[in-house]
Design an enzyme around this catalytic site. Structure first.
Site, PDB file in Angstrom:
ATOM      1  N   CYS A 136      -0.561  41.278  10.043  1.00 35.90           N
ATOM      2  CA  CYS A 136      -0.617  40.197  11.021  1.00 35.90           C
ATOM      3  C   CYS A 136      -1.378  39.050  10.370  1.00 35.90           C
ATOM      4  O   CYS A 136      -1.522  39.028   9.146  1.00 35.90           O
ATOM      5  CB  CYS A 136      -1.242  40.645  12.340  1.00 35.90           C
ATOM      6  SG  CYS A 136      -3.003  41.067  12.284  1.00 35.90           S
ATOM      7  N   ASN A 151      -5.741  40.339  10.488  1.00 35.86           N
ATOM      8  CA  ASN A 151      -6.001  41.767  10.290  1.00 35.86           C
ATOM      9  C   ASN A 151      -7.195  42.261  11.109  1.00 35.86           C
ATOM     10  O   ASN A 151      -7.966  43.101  10.669  1.00 35.86           O
ATOM     11  CB  ASN A 151      -6.178  42.068   8.798  1.00 35.86           C
ATOM     12  CG  ASN A 151      -6.183  43.556   8.451  1.00 35.86           C
ATOM     13  OD1 ASN A 151      -6.912  43.987   7.578  1.00 35.86           O
ATOM     14  ND2 ASN A 151      -5.379  44.355   9.125  1.00 35.86           N
ATOM     15  N   SER A 206      -2.438  44.284  13.423  1.00 34.97           N
ATOM     16  CA  SER A 206      -2.174  45.188  12.295  1.00 34.97           C
ATOM     17  C   SER A 206      -3.144  46.366  12.221  1.00 34.97           C
ATOM     18  O   SER A 206      -2.711  47.482  11.925  1.00 34.97           O
ATOM     19  CB  SER A 206      -2.071  44.440  10.965  1.00 34.97           C
ATOM     20  OG  SER A 206      -3.218  43.682  10.686  1.00 34.97           O
ATOM     21  N   CYS A 221      -6.589  42.422  14.931  1.00 35.82           N
ATOM     22  CA  CYS A 221      -6.043  42.829  16.236  1.00 35.82           C
ATOM     23  C   CYS A 221      -4.792  43.694  16.072  1.00 35.82           C
ATOM     24  O   CYS A 221      -4.850  44.907  16.200  1.00 35.82           O
ATOM     25  CB  CYS A 221      -5.715  41.617  17.108  1.00 35.82           C
ATOM     26  SG  CYS A 221      -7.137  40.622  17.612  1.00 35.82           S
ATOM     27  N   ASP A 281       0.238  37.939  19.646  1.00 34.08           N
ATOM     28  CA  ASP A 281      -1.169  37.931  19.244  1.00 34.08           C
ATOM     29  C   ASP A 281      -2.042  37.897  20.494  1.00 34.08           C
ATOM     30  O   ASP A 281      -1.993  36.931  21.257  1.00 34.08           O
ATOM     31  CB  ASP A 281      -1.439  36.712  18.369  1.00 34.08           C
ATOM     32  CG  ASP A 281      -2.822  36.741  17.738  1.00 34.08           C
ATOM     33  OD1 ASP A 281      -3.675  37.561  18.147  1.00 34.08           O
ATOM     34  OD2 ASP A 281      -3.053  35.934  16.820  1.00 34.08           O
TER      35      ASP A 281
END
Length: 165
Positions: free
Chosen positions: A13, A16, A20, A18, A131
């Site tokens: 993401c 790194n 992923s 949240c 996100d």
């Protein structure tokens, strides 16, 4: 899957912290529960170096922990050029990060880069993992729901590939 070589999966993401690491923790848990952790290796990274060395967002950790996934030991890192050669599956959480990865990848490894949600049951409806960083608790719950679904699909895919070879 080659019996002599681990299949390496990298979730990516932006920062790194949240999406992923959530995918990393959930998929690692499923792989271990399925007894295939000796042939599947899991990691996560970000396309941006905002949070290098930081643990996952506390909201992501708390949401995951409520469902039995531990990620307190994970630390954010940025995608490295060596990742394109090292990993067999490089799974982006959204189209923006997919594009960034494709731009950075050597041409011979571009086929490894995919959207993670293609392994979900509703791949047409849910193309991207949103996100949750700037939202509330519900966003982290939604991310976890989506990650669980796509992780199960990915594991099924990898196991079916293993059974073919």
């Amino acid at each position: 899957m080659n019996k002599n070589k681990k299949i390496k999966v990298l979730f990516v993401c932006m920062g790194n912290i949240c999406r992923s690491p959530t995918a990393d923790a959930v998929f690692r848990h499923l792989v271990k529960a399925a007894g295939v952790d000796h042939i599947i290796e899991v990691d996560s990274a970000g396309t941006h170096a905002y949070h290098i060395g930081d643990p996952p967002d506390h909201r992501a950790q708390n949401t995951a922990l409520q469902r039995g996934y531990k990620m307190h030991d994970l630390r954010a890192r940025a995608v490295q050029s060596s990742d394109f050669e090292e990993f067999d599956y490089i799974l982006a959480m959204d189209k923006e990060n997919l594009t960034l990865l494709q731009q950075r990848s050597p041409q011979q490894h571009i086929n490894k880069i995919q959207l993670f949600m293609q392994y979900g049951k509703n791949a047409d409806a849910h193309v991207e993992v949103p996100d949750p960083y700037f939202g509330g608790h519900q966003g982290f719950e939604l991310v976890l729901d989506m990650v669980e679904e796509a992780s199960q699909g990915l594991l099924t895919h990898l196991q079916s590939q293993n059974n073919k070879g």
